[in-house]
Design a protein around this motif. Structure first.
Motif, short mmCIF file in Angstrom:
data_model
loop_
_atom_site.label_atom_id
_atom_site.label_comp_id
_atom_site.label_asym_id
_atom_site.label_seq_id
_atom_site.Cartn_x
_atom_site.Cartn_y
_atom_site.Cartn_z
N ALA A 62 -2.24 -9.27 1.31
CA ALA A 62 -1.83 -10.58 0.78
C ALA A 62 -1.70 -10.53 -0.74
CB ALA A 62 -2.85 -11.65 1.19
N ASP A 63 -2.57 -9.77 -1.41
CA ASP A 63 -2.47 -9.69 -2.87
C ASP A 63 -1.18 -9.00 -3.29
OD1 ASP A 63 -3.35 -7.25 -1.82
OD2 ASP A 63 -4.56 -6.76 -3.58
N LEU A 64 -0.80 -7.94 -2.56
CA LEU A 64 0.44 -7.25 -2.88
C LEU A 64 1.64 -8.17 -2.68
CD1 LEU A 64 2.12 -4.77 -3.57
CD2 LEU A 64 1.97 -4.07 -1.17
N GLU A 65 1.65 -8.91 -1.58
CA GLU A 65 2.76 -9.83 -1.33
C GLU A 65 2.83 -10.89 -2.43
OE1 GLU A 65 2.99 -11.50 2.53
OE2 GLU A 65 3.15 -9.56 3.54
N HIS A 66 1.69 -11.31 -2.93
CA HIS A 66 1.69 -12.29 -4.02
C HIS A 66 2.35 -11.69 -5.26
CE1 HIS A 66 0.33 -15.45 -6.74
NE2 HIS A 66 -0.01 -14.47 -7.57
N TYR A 67 1.99 -10.47 -5.61
CA TYR A 67 2.58 -9.83 -6.79
C TYR A 67 4.09 -9.66 -6.62
CZ TYR A 67 -2.30 -8.53 -7.60
OH TYR A 67 -3.66 -8.54 -7.78
N VAL A 68 4.52 -9.31 -5.40
CA VAL A 68 5.94 -9.08 -5.14
C VAL A 68 6.72 -10.39 -5.20
CG1 VAL A 68 7.61 -8.41 -3.36
CG2 VAL A 68 5.62 -6.96 -3.83
N LYS A 69 6.19 -11.43 -4.54
CA LYS A 69 6.94 -12.66 -4.36
C LYS A 69 6.71 -13.70 -5.45
CE LYS A 69 6.94 -12.20 0.70
NZ LYS A 69 6.50 -12.82 1.98
N GLU A 70 5.53 -13.70 -6.06
CA GLU A 70 5.18 -14.80 -6.95
C GLU A 70 5.15 -14.42 -8.42
OE1 GLU A 70 5.03 -17.73 -5.72
OE2 GLU A 70 5.11 -17.07 -3.64
N THR A 71 5.42 -13.17 -8.75
CA THR A 71 5.48 -12.79 -10.15
C THR A 71 6.84 -12.18 -10.44
OG1 THR A 71 4.79 -10.45 -10.08
CG2 THR A 71 3.06 -12.12 -9.92
N SER A 72 7.17 -12.11 -11.72
CA SER A 72 8.44 -11.52 -12.13
C SER A 72 8.32 -10.03 -12.38
CB SER A 72 8.94 -12.22 -13.41
OG SER A 72 8.00 -12.06 -14.46
N ALA A 73 7.14 -9.46 -12.19
CA ALA A 73 6.89 -8.06 -12.49
C ALA A 73 7.53 -7.13 -11.45
CB ALA A 73 5.38 -7.79 -12.54
N ALA A 74 7.94 -5.96 -11.91
CA ALA A 74 8.29 -4.88 -10.98
C ALA A 74 6.98 -4.31 -10.46
CB ALA A 74 9.09 -3.81 -11.70
N VAL A 75 6.89 -4.09 -9.15
CA VAL A 75 5.65 -3.62 -8.54
C VAL A 75 5.83 -2.18 -8.05
CG1 VAL A 75 3.89 -4.00 -6.77
CG2 VAL A 75 5.05 -5.96 -7.84
N LEU A 76 5.07 -1.26 -8.64
CA LEU A 76 5.11 0.14 -8.24
C LEU A 76 3.80 0.49 -7.55
CD1 LEU A 76 6.63 1.92 -11.37
CD2 LEU A 76 7.81 0.99 -9.38
N VAL A 77 3.90 1.19 -6.45
CA VAL A 77 2.73 1.55 -5.67
C VAL A 77 2.26 2.95 -6.08
CG1 VAL A 77 1.84 1.97 -3.35
CG2 VAL A 77 3.54 0.17 -3.75
N VAL A 78 0.96 3.07 -6.29
CA VAL A 78 0.34 4.36 -6.58
C VAL A 78 -0.33 4.82 -5.30
CG1 VAL A 78 -1.20 5.59 -8.14
CG2 VAL A 78 -0.18 3.42 -8.86
N SER A 79 0.04 6.00 -4.81
CA SER A 79 -0.47 6.44 -3.51
C SER A 79 -0.98 7.86 -3.57
CB SER A 79 0.63 6.35 -2.45
OG SER A 79 0.20 6.87 -1.21
N GLN A 80 -2.11 8.10 -2.91
CA GLN A 80 -2.58 9.46 -2.75
C GLN A 80 -1.66 10.18 -1.78
OE1 GLN A 80 -6.84 10.01 -2.10
NE2 GLN A 80 -7.18 7.86 -2.60
N ASP A 81 -1.41 11.46 -2.03
CA ASP A 81 -0.52 12.24 -1.18
C ASP A 81 -1.01 12.30 0.26
OD1 ASP A 81 1.23 12.78 -3.23
OD2 ASP A 81 0.21 14.62 -3.82
N LEU A 82 -2.32 12.17 0.47
CA LEU A 82 -2.87 12.27 1.81
C LEU A 82 -2.72 10.97 2.60
CD1 LEU A 82 -6.18 14.25 1.12
CD2 LEU A 82 -4.00 15.12 1.98
#
Length: 208
Positions: A62-82
Motif C-alpha cells: 500500500a505504501d508503494l502504491e501511495h508513492y506511485v499514485k499520490e506523489t509526483s516523484a519517479a519511483v525506482l525500486v531497489v532489489s536484491q538480486d536474489l
C-alpha cells in the motif's frame, strides 16, 4: 545559475540499505540532495523515491502504491538480486523502474539522474546495461498494465471473481483481459499462463 540538485528520498525498512544508498548519493551534493519524505507530500514531493522492494515481503504494498499514485516523484525500486520476484511485484504496481543493490556509485547516480527523463512514448529512459530502469513486466510481448495486473493476480492464485473484486472490474472485463493477455504470451490455459509468468519474473503465490 546552476540547476538545483535532484531531490531523492530513500524508503527501506533496513537501516543498512537506507544509510548505504544515502551515503552513496551524498557523495554528489552538486547533483543530488537526499531528503526525508514529508507527511503531506504535495509541493514537497521529492523528484525521485528509491523504494526497497524488501518492503513488499512483509507488507501489502500500500505504501508503494501511495508513492506511485499520490506523489509526483519517479519511483525506482531497489532489489536484491536474489529476490527478483519482489522487483516484479513492485513494477506491476506501477514503479517506474528498478535496479540491483549491487550497483556501484556511478550506476546509482545515473539511475537517479535519468529517472525523470522520458522518451516520446512516456517511458523512463534506460540508464545503462547494469540497470533495468524503464523495464516492465511483459514489455517484450506488449502486455498492457491492466493485463500485467491480471496475470500477476492469476499467478498468485486468485480466481476470476477474486480478481474482479480486487481490481474493481466486472467479471466480463476480467475475462476479456485474460483472453487478450493469453494471446500476447501465447498460452491457452491458466496453468500455462502461470508457468509463463513464473518464467518471466512474476511473483508466485506464497503456496508455490
Amino acid at each position: 545559475m546552476s540547476e538545483s540538485p535532484m531531490r531523492v528520498a530513500v524508503v527501506s525498512p533496513l537501516d543498512v540499505v537506507a544509510v548505504g544508498l544515502a551515503a552513496m548519493l551524498e557523495q554528489h551534493p552538486d547533483q543530488v540532495a537526499v531528503v526525508e519524505l514529508s507527511v503531506g507530500f504535495g509541493a514537497d514531493d521529492p523528484d525521485v523515491i528509491l523504494y526497497d522492494a524488501i518492503g513488499l515481503h512483509d507488507g501489502d504494498g500500500a505504501d508503494l502504491e501511495h508513492y506511485v499514485k499520490e506523489t509526483s516523484a519517479a519511483v525506482l525500486v531497489v532489489s536484491q538480486d536474489l529476490r527478483p520476484d519482489l522487483a516484479s511485484r513492485a513494477l506491476a504496481r506501477g514503479a517506474d523502474g528498478f535496479f540491483s543493490l549491487g550497483v556501484d556509485d556511478e550506476q546509482l547516480l545515473r539511475a537517479v539522474l535519468t529517472a525523470t527523463t522520458v522518451d516520446d512514448d512516456g517511458a523512463v529512459l534506460d540508464a545503462g546495461d547494469a540497470l533495468a530502469v524503464g523495464h516492465r513486466l511483459g514489455q517484450d510481448v506488449g502486455l498492457t498494465p491492466r493485463e500485467i495486473d491480471v496475470l500477476t493476480l492469476i499467478t498468485q492464485g486468485l480466481s476470476n471473481q477474486e480478481i474482479a473484486e480486487q481490481s474493481y472490474l466486472s467479471i466480463n472485463s476480467v475475462k476479456t483481459y485474460i483472453r487478450s493477455a493469453y494471446r500476447r504470451i501465447g498460452v491457452t490455459s491458466r496453468s500455462q499462463a502461470v508457468v509463463w509468468c513464473l518464467q518471466h519474473g512474476f511473483a508466485p503465490s506464497p503456496g508455490l
